[in-house]
Design an enzyme around this catalytic site. Structure first.
Site, PDB file in Angstrom:
ATOM      1  N   SER A  41       0.806  -1.226   0.000  1.00 35.00           N
ATOM      2  CA  SER A  41       0.000   0.000   0.000  1.00 35.00           C
ATOM      3  C   SER A  41       0.837   1.274   0.000  1.00 35.00           C
ATOM      4  O   SER A  41       0.323   2.355  -0.297  1.00 35.00           O
ATOM      5  CB  SER A  41      -0.943   0.014   1.213  1.00 35.00           C
ATOM      6  OG  SER A  41      -0.221   0.197   2.413  1.00 35.00           O
ATOM      7  N   LYS A  96       0.757   4.582   7.058  1.00 36.53           N
ATOM      8  CA  LYS A  96       0.241   5.419   5.966  1.00 36.53           C
ATOM      9  C   LYS A  96       0.881   6.807   6.075  1.00 36.53           C
ATOM     10  O   LYS A  96       1.575   7.129   7.036  1.00 36.53           O
ATOM     11  CB  LYS A  96      -1.286   5.568   6.046  1.00 36.53           C
ATOM     12  CG  LYS A  96      -2.076   4.267   6.086  1.00 36.53           C
ATOM     13  CD  LYS A  96      -2.048   3.501   4.788  1.00 36.53           C
ATOM     14  CE  LYS A  96      -2.826   2.190   4.889  1.00 36.53           C
ATOM     15  NZ  LYS A  96      -2.672   1.342   3.683  1.00 36.53           N
TER      16      LYS A  96
END
Length: 201
Positions: A41, A96
């Protein structure tokens, strides 16, 4: 009667091991934690198999297990790469990039992110799917980040499960800021020595 030498040595070894264990736990609890990248990701910024060190003291000092900040040194800023407890399952840690903080208004139009009405310059982002979808992945109505929360997204935008889908990250759930890669390999034939010592940015 004098204590046998082997008993004295055994006692010293046990004491050294106990001290080392508690010192390691103290450091892990308050200062630094290791983290391994399990998914794609954050490609190409972070690769699957990158091992990172996360500074747990960059933003302040937390009370263990309570998610309360005892001291606050700094606030997460847009662009910071952070590790946090996944809001839907706090037994899992996610990594993230912070895109917006408290009070910011965020909107996504055809894969392009706007913060407070301004298009973001995001050279770290990659898109693997040329299709434009009318879902939060590619088009998200304007939302405002509430106080004490952050909006976080993966750099591999088309393949990241992030705030677009499950909401905001509570500051109390943030473990710390990722700052350096200390080891990287993708398998027996993929030892990535050139990534060791690379700063995370």
């Amino acid at each position: 009667m004098a204590t046998p030498r082997w008993q004295r040595l055994m006692k010293e070894y046990v004491e050294a091991i106990v001290i080392a264990f508690f010192l390691a736990m103290f450091i892990r609890t308050f200062f630094i934690q290791a983290f391994k990248i399990p998914s794609g990701s954050m490609l190409d910024t972070l690769l699957i198999g990158d091992h990172l060190l996360v500074s747990k003291i960059h933003y302040g000092v937390k009370i263990p297990f309570l998610n309360k900040w005892l001291l606050s040194f700094d606030e997460p800023k847009p662009g910071d790469i952070v590790v946090f407890e996944f809001p839907k399952d706090t037994s899992k840690d996610y990594i993230k990039r912070v895109i917006g903080g408290p009070g910011d208004t965020l909107e996504i139009r055809d894969k392009v992110v706007y913060r407070n009405g301004k298009k973001l310059d995001e050279p770290y982002v990659q898109h693997t799917d040329p299709k434009i979808m009318h879902t939060p992945r590619d088009n998200m109505p304007a939302i405002t980040v509430p106080e004490g929360h952050y909006f976080c997204m993966g750099d591999n935008r088309d393949e990241s499960f992030d705030s677009r889908f499950w909401g905001f990250v509570d500051k109390g759930k943030i473990v710390g800021q990722a700052f350096i890669i200390y080891w990287s390999w993708g398998g027996l034939s993929d030892l990535r020595l050139g990534r060791i010592g690379k700063l995370v940015e």
